[in-house]
Scaffold this motif. Sequence first.
Motif, PDB file in Angstrom:
ATOM      1  N   ASN A 165     -81.020 -12.524  45.018  1.00  0.00           N
ATOM      2  CA  ASN A 165     -82.291 -11.692  45.088  1.00  0.00           C
ATOM      3  C   ASN A 165     -83.585 -12.848  44.708  1.00  0.00           C
ATOM      4  O   ASN A 165     -84.705 -13.118  45.172  1.00  0.00           O
ATOM      5  CB  ASN A 165     -82.515 -10.705  44.129  1.00  0.00           C
ATOM      6  N   HIS A 203     -84.729   1.238  43.710  1.00  0.00           N
ATOM      7  CA  HIS A 203     -83.943   0.191  44.178  1.00  0.00           C
ATOM      8  C   HIS A 203     -83.607   0.366  45.608  1.00  0.00           C
ATOM      9  O   HIS A 203     -83.509  -0.869  46.395  1.00  0.00           O
ATOM     10  CB  HIS A 203     -82.835   0.015  43.300  1.00  0.00           C
ATOM     11  N   VAL A 229     -84.500   5.160  38.743  1.00  0.00           N
ATOM     12  CA  VAL A 229     -84.594   3.632  39.049  1.00  0.00           C
ATOM     13  C   VAL A 229     -83.776   3.270  40.447  1.00  0.00           C
ATOM     14  O   VAL A 229     -84.006   2.496  41.193  1.00  0.00           O
ATOM     15  CB  VAL A 229     -84.103   2.907  37.914  1.00  0.00           C
ATOM     16  N   LEU A 267     -89.632  -8.494  44.813  1.00  0.00           N
ATOM     17  CA  LEU A 267     -89.758  -8.118  43.416  1.00  0.00           C
ATOM     18  C   LEU A 267     -89.241  -7.028  43.129  1.00  0.00           C
ATOM     19  O   LEU A 267     -89.016  -6.691  41.762  1.00  0.00           O
ATOM     20  CB  LEU A 267     -91.459  -8.551  43.098  1.00  0.00           C
ATOM     21  N   VAL A 268     -89.880  -5.894  43.811  1.00  0.00           N
ATOM     22  CA  VAL A 268     -89.684  -4.414  43.441  1.00  0.00           C
ATOM     23  C   VAL A 268     -88.074  -4.414  43.426  1.00  0.00           C
ATOM     24  O   VAL A 268     -87.446  -3.723  42.515  1.00  0.00           O
ATOM     25  CB  VAL A 268     -90.329  -3.502  44.301  1.00  0.00           C
ATOM     26  N   CYS A 269     -87.171  -4.705  44.256  1.00  0.00           N
ATOM     27  CA  CYS A 269     -85.747  -4.947  44.250  1.00  0.00           C
ATOM     28  C   CYS A 269     -85.331  -5.404  42.924  1.00  0.00           C
ATOM     29  O   CYS A 269     -84.322  -5.123  42.292  1.00  0.00           O
ATOM     30  CB  CYS A 269     -85.515  -5.513  45.754  1.00  0.00           C
ATOM     31  N   LEU A 270     -85.798  -6.658  42.761  1.00  0.00           N
ATOM     32  CA  LEU A 270     -85.357  -7.382  41.581  1.00  0.00           C
ATOM     33  C   LEU A 270     -85.551  -6.857  40.321  1.00  0.00           C
ATOM     34  O   LEU A 270     -84.581  -6.655  39.251  1.00  0.00           O
ATOM     35  CB  LEU A 270     -86.127  -8.866  41.645  1.00  0.00           C
ATOM     36  N   ALA A 271     -86.792  -6.098  40.127  1.00  0.00           N
ATOM     37  CA  ALA A 271     -87.307  -5.642  38.989  1.00  0.00           C
ATOM     38  C   ALA A 271     -86.203  -4.163  38.551  1.00  0.00           C
ATOM     39  O   ALA A 271     -85.687  -3.939  37.627  1.00  0.00           O
ATOM     40  CB  ALA A 271     -88.757  -5.318  38.805  1.00  0.00           C
ATOM     41  N   SER A 272     -86.050  -3.530  39.867  1.00  0.00           N
ATOM     42  CA  SER A 272     -85.266  -2.362  39.584  1.00  0.00           C
ATOM     43  C   SER A 272     -83.831  -2.557  39.401  1.00  0.00           C
ATOM     44  O   SER A 272     -82.990  -2.109  38.588  1.00  0.00           O
ATOM     45  CB  SER A 272     -85.525  -1.188  40.726  1.00  0.00           C
ATOM     46  N   ILE A 320     -82.723  -5.281  37.722  1.00  0.00           N
ATOM     47  CA  ILE A 320     -82.311  -5.902  36.545  1.00  0.00           C
ATOM     48  C   ILE A 320     -82.489  -4.630  35.659  1.00  0.00           C
ATOM     49  O   ILE A 320     -81.774  -4.509  34.789  1.00  0.00           O
ATOM     50  CB  ILE A 320     -83.622  -6.811  36.239  1.00  0.00           C
ATOM     51  N   THR A 321     -83.447  -3.694  35.762  1.00  0.00           N
ATOM     52  CA  THR A 321     -83.386  -2.581  34.881  1.00  0.00           C
ATOM     53  C   THR A 321     -82.109  -1.984  35.121  1.00  0.00           C
ATOM     54  O   THR A 321     -81.708  -1.482  34.078  1.00  0.00           O
ATOM     55  CB  THR A 321     -84.732  -1.511  35.699  1.00  0.00           C
TER      56      THR A 321
END
Length: 185
Positions: free
Chosen positions: A116, A36, A32, A86-91, A93-94
């Motif tokens: 972000n 990121h 992840v 969005l990918v940066c945000l989702a990774s 947050i994970t």
Amino acid sequence: MSTPGPARAAAVRAPSPERTPWRLGRRTRKAVLAIHLVASGTWIGIDVVMAVAVFTALLSDDTPTKALSFQALDLFVVWPLFVTGLVCLASGITLGIGTKYGLFRYWWVATKLVLNIMLASLVLIALRPGVSETAERARQAMAGEAVSLEVGDLLFPPIVSPLALLIAVLLAVYKPWGRIRRRTR
Ligand code: HEM
């Protein structure tokens, strides 16, 4: 019969299964983190190319060059930037939820979260209309119509976005300001 002192202390210290926080495994966390890092690097890269197109349009006196720069912006800027954000945000947050850092436990993580969300939203709210409008003017100019090819407000995104992303990178690396709130025992 009451529990003896040391046994009771051990029972209090032992983490109950319900209270053990969920954590990413070592390999998943690395995967992840790689996603990121690639997303944040891609985001900064698109910002750099956006800056090249905007400053070319700003500094050139040649109408076809200006028009081409605006049309290029229309092609590659909005959706790639938004998806990368969005990918940066989702990774991110994970990584936050799945590690000791949490989402609202440390100032540096919470600040990155706000940055972000703001940057990704601005792509749709502020950048998208400006890019579509200048691309339309570029098409008209190429068709021989007398329209202005001023850069206008499009000058700000390639300055603000890379600066904010640079701040996010520095926050991730130096992790300043400590915890938001001390855990009460
Ligand atoms: C604004 C865009 C962002 C950029 C440019 C960015 C950049 C980075 C970078 C370069 C690292 C690696 C730091 C290192 O390993 O030394 C990192 C790690 C991290 N980021 Fe982000 N990040 C962003 C957004 C977010 C968001 C929205 C969150 C969560 C809310 C987040 C949470 C984290 C966490 C928790 C780590 C540490 C991961 C670990 O060490 O396991 N990031 N980020």
